[in-house]
Design a protein around this motif. Structure first.
Motif, PDB file in Angstrom:
ATOM      1  N   PHE A  54       6.677  -2.667  -8.475  1.00 35.02           N
ATOM      2  CA  PHE A  54       5.286  -2.303  -8.269  1.00 35.02           C
ATOM      3  C   PHE A  54       4.684  -3.117  -7.128  1.00 35.02           C
ATOM      4  O   PHE A  54       4.036  -2.586  -6.229  1.00 35.02           O
ATOM      5  N   GLY A  55       4.911  -4.445  -7.140  1.00 31.67           N
ATOM      6  CA  GLY A  55       4.381  -5.288  -6.086  1.00 31.67           C
ATOM      7  C   GLY A  55       4.970  -4.942  -4.726  1.00 31.67           C
ATOM      8  O   GLY A  55       4.270  -4.952  -3.708  1.00 31.67           O
ATOM      9  N   ILE A  56       6.253  -4.621  -4.700  1.00 28.04           N
ATOM     10  CA  ILE A  56       6.913  -4.265  -3.439  1.00 28.04           C
ATOM     11  C   ILE A  56       6.324  -2.973  -2.888  1.00 28.04           C
ATOM     12  O   ILE A  56       6.026  -2.859  -1.693  1.00 28.04           O
ATOM     13  N   ARG A  57       6.136  -1.972  -3.743  1.00 31.26           N
ATOM     14  CA  ARG A  57       5.600  -0.701  -3.283  1.00 31.26           C
ATOM     15  C   ARG A  57       4.160  -0.851  -2.799  1.00 31.26           C
ATOM     16  O   ARG A  57       3.757  -0.236  -1.814  1.00 31.26           O
ATOM     17  N   MET A  58       3.386  -1.690  -3.484  1.00 31.83           N
ATOM     18  CA  MET A  58       2.027  -1.932  -3.042  1.00 31.83           C
ATOM     19  C   MET A  58       2.017  -2.625  -1.694  1.00 31.83           C
ATOM     20  O   MET A  58       1.191  -2.340  -0.826  1.00 31.83           O
ATOM     21  N   GLY A  59       2.948  -3.582  -1.499  1.00 36.17           N
ATOM     22  CA  GLY A  59       3.040  -4.262  -0.217  1.00 36.17           C
ATOM     23  C   GLY A  59       3.407  -3.309   0.903  1.00 36.17           C
ATOM     24  O   GLY A  59       2.814  -3.330   1.986  1.00 36.17           O
ATOM     25  N   LEU A  60       4.366  -2.454   0.653  1.00 39.83           N
ATOM     26  CA  LEU A  60       4.760  -1.471   1.659  1.00 39.83           C
ATOM     27  C   LEU A  60       3.633  -0.491   1.961  1.00 39.83           C
ATOM     28  O   LEU A  60       3.542   0.043   3.071  1.00 39.83           O
ATOM     29  N   GLY A  61       2.757  -0.288   0.973  1.00 44.37           N
ATOM     30  CA  GLY A  61       1.622   0.590   1.203  1.00 44.37           C
ATOM     31  C   GLY A  61       0.706   0.080   2.302  1.00 44.37           C
ATOM     32  O   GLY A  61       0.085   0.874   3.022  1.00 44.37           O
ATOM     33  N   MET A  62       0.620  -1.244   2.453  1.00 42.02           N
ATOM     34  CA  MET A  62      -0.213  -1.799   3.524  1.00 42.02           C
ATOM     35  C   MET A  62       0.343  -1.455   4.888  1.00 42.02           C
ATOM     36  O   MET A  62      -0.408  -1.223   5.841  1.00 42.02           O
ATOM     37  N   THR A  63       1.674  -1.433   5.014  1.00 40.23           N
ATOM     38  CA  THR A  63       2.266  -1.066   6.295  1.00 40.23           C
ATOM     39  C   THR A  63       2.212   0.443   6.516  1.00 40.23           C
ATOM     40  O   THR A  63       2.025   0.908   7.634  1.00 40.23           O
ATOM     41  N   ALA A  64       2.357   1.214   5.435  1.00 38.48           N
ATOM     42  CA  ALA A  64       2.335   2.677   5.564  1.00 38.48           C
ATOM     43  C   ALA A  64       0.986   3.174   6.070  1.00 38.48           C
ATOM     44  O   ALA A  64       0.914   4.198   6.757  1.00 38.48           O
ATOM     45  N   LEU A  65      -0.088   2.458   5.748  1.00 39.86           N
ATOM     46  CA  LEU A  65      -1.410   2.864   6.214  1.00 39.86           C
ATOM     47  C   LEU A  65      -1.479   2.925   7.736  1.00 39.86           C
ATOM     48  O   LEU A  65      -2.201   3.750   8.300  1.00 39.86           O
ATOM     49  N   GLY A  66      -0.736   2.036   8.392  1.00 43.46           N
ATOM     50  CA  GLY A  66      -0.770   2.002   9.852  1.00 43.46           C
ATOM     51  C   GLY A  66       0.437   2.618  10.514  1.00 43.46           C
ATOM     52  O   GLY A  66       0.581   2.552  11.735  1.00 43.46           O
ATOM     53  N   ALA A  67       1.332   3.192   9.714  1.00 45.62           N
ATOM     54  CA  ALA A  67       2.559   3.778  10.265  1.00 45.62           C
ATOM     55  C   ALA A  67       2.329   5.229  10.661  1.00 45.62           C
ATOM     56  O   ALA A  67       1.485   5.927  10.094  1.00 45.62           O
ATOM     57  N   ARG A  68       3.125   5.674  11.609  1.00 45.66           N
ATOM     58  CA  ARG A  68       3.047   7.047  12.061  1.00 45.66           C
ATOM     59  C   ARG A  68       4.461   7.600  12.241  1.00 45.66           C
ATOM     60  O   ARG A  68       5.435   6.858  12.359  1.00 45.66           O
ATOM     61  N   GLY A  69       4.578   8.922  12.307  1.00 43.57           N
ATOM     62  CA  GLY A  69       5.852   9.571  12.584  1.00 43.57           C
ATOM     63  C   GLY A  69       6.932   9.241  11.576  1.00 43.57           C
ATOM     64  O   GLY A  69       6.693   9.196  10.362  1.00 43.57           O
ATOM     65  N   ARG A  70       8.139   9.006  12.071  1.00 43.58           N
ATOM     66  CA  ARG A  70       9.286   8.754  11.194  1.00 43.58           C
ATOM     67  C   ARG A  70       9.134   7.442  10.427  1.00 43.58           C
ATOM     68  O   ARG A  70       9.614   7.319   9.290  1.00 43.58           O
ATOM     69  N   THR A  71       8.474   6.457  11.039  1.00 45.76           N
ATOM     70  CA  THR A  71       8.223   5.195  10.340  1.00 45.76           C
ATOM     71  C   THR A  71       7.412   5.447   9.081  1.00 45.76           C
ATOM     72  O   THR A  71       7.717   4.908   8.016  1.00 45.76           O
TER      73      THR A  71
END
Length: 386
Positions: A54-71
């Motif tokens: 859960f903590g890992i997925r929440m952390g990755l969510g912070m990067t996903a907010l600024g990610a685009r395209g294939r990333t």
């Protein structure tokens, strides 16, 4: 270990989005959790391990907010559903943060989205500073957010000169059992490691009514926390060499099968007291799942953060600590739950000799699971209690 005070005003409280229709098989978060855990266990076979999916997925969510395209599409393999509640029956105190080199100015739209959606503001830092200074800043912030439970989160060796973005992930967890184990029943017994070595450690004991499942290869015991929404499931192979086979086949549908076949059974329970501490750089594990672009300076697209493709994720450091005691479980993935009693032995009505024995005297897998959504808050295995 003290309970958290409700008066701590700076704590950002999160809660899971409860959906009774969500099950493990259709939950992509559960699939991600099992795949990541299998990858990490393949890399190490003899040591203890604990992570917070859960903590890992929440952390990755912070990067996903600024990610685009294939990333973005790669990071989208690790979703987590949640919502903000004023007074949840349990609390999630996250210490996740993106640390970004101040040479890369962030878009106000990204900063606002991060604060609005996740309650976390990315932190700009001068990555040209000495590693000891940077580690001190990160460690101080993580220690503050986890009430001093996690110290020395980041080491100087984790900070390399070419990095421009680091993701730290840590969370606080504490919960009491519906009925505590009696200290007077705690005693020494032998635990057999995967290597066949035996050592004497303290075990907690109780005879009572538990949700239990058994087949030819494993036993599963479920122990609810107060109010029953969160539970710990212990998966015990029938032999001390059986854990690797269980973990190699760990899938959401298997977990769902075990949970659906739990029945209320009179069980004589013996479980070792333990405290596990794991600090993991998740880069290799995530790459093994196909999440490659975020870590590649040539391929990463975080243009939603800066307006340019000039950032990449250097490291994702994750730390989890969990302790199993007579009163309950405390860990660095946070929940504190209170409420009604669930099925348990009535202390006023002593039971006869239990029909089933659950003796966790050899390596086993454990899950801390939200019953309504099948979200896996914690996953770990105990190879040798400490």
């Amino acid at each position: 270990m003290n309970w958290l005070g409700d008066s701590i005003s700076w704590v950002f409280v999160l809660a899971l989005l409860f959906s009774k229709v969500a099950v493990a098989v259709t939950n992509p978060g559960a699939e991600f959790s099992c795949r990541l855990f299998r990858t990490l266990t393949e890399a190490q076979t003899a040591g203890n391990l604990v992570i917070s999916p859960f903590g890992i997925r929440m952390g990755l969510g912070m990067t996903a907010l600024g990610a685009r395209g294939r990333t973005f599409r790669q990071l989208g393999r690790a979703p987590e559903l949640w919502t903000h509640k004023k007074e949840p029956s349990y609390k999630l105190l996250l210490a996740n943060r993106l640390w970004i080199d101040m040479k890369f100015p962030l878009l106000e739209t990204y900063i606002e989205a991060s604060e609005r959606t996740l309650g976390v503001k990315p932190w700009m830092m001068d990555f040209s500073q000495a590693p000891d200074f940077m580690a001190e800043r990160v460690n101080g912030w993580v220690a503050e957010r986890t009430l001093g439970k996690i110290r020395n989160f980041l080491t100087e060796s984790s900070i390399e000169s070419h990095l421009n973005m680091i993701l730290s992930s840590a969370v606080y967890f504490k919960a009491d059992w519906t009925t505590a184990f009696q200290h007077s029943q705690t005693g020494e017994a032998k635990f057999k490691s995967i290597l066949g070595e035996s050592s004497k450690i303290h075990f907690v004991h109780k005879t009572g009514n538990f949700l239990h499942f058994k087949d030819d290869s494993i036993q599963v015991l479920e122990m609810p926390f107060l109010d029953g929404e969160i539970a710990m499931d212990l998966i015990l192979p029938n032999t001390n060499l059986g854990l690797s086979q269980v973990e190699a086949n760990l899938k959401p549908e298997n977990i769902e099968f075990w949970v659906n076949h739990l029945t209320l059974t009179e069980v004589n329970v013996s479980i070792p007291k333990f405290e596990l501490d794991a600090n993991v750089d998740l880069g290799e594990g995530l790459r093994a799942l196909g999440i490659n672009d975020p870590f590649n300076a040539q391929l990463a697209d975080f243009s939603g953060m800066t307006g340019k493709k000039n950032l990449s994720l250097g490291r994702m450091i994750h730390k989890a600590v969990i302790a199993f005691t007579e009163e309950g479980t405390e860990a660095l993935l946070g929940t504190s739950v209170t409420g009604r009693l669930l099925a348990s032995a009535n202390p006023q009505d002593p039971l006869e000799k239990a029909k089933v024995s659950f003796n966790a005297d050899h390596p086993f897998l454990f899950l801390v699971r939200h019953r309504g959504t099948s979200s896996l808050l914690f996953m770990g295995h105990l190879m040798q209690p400490t």
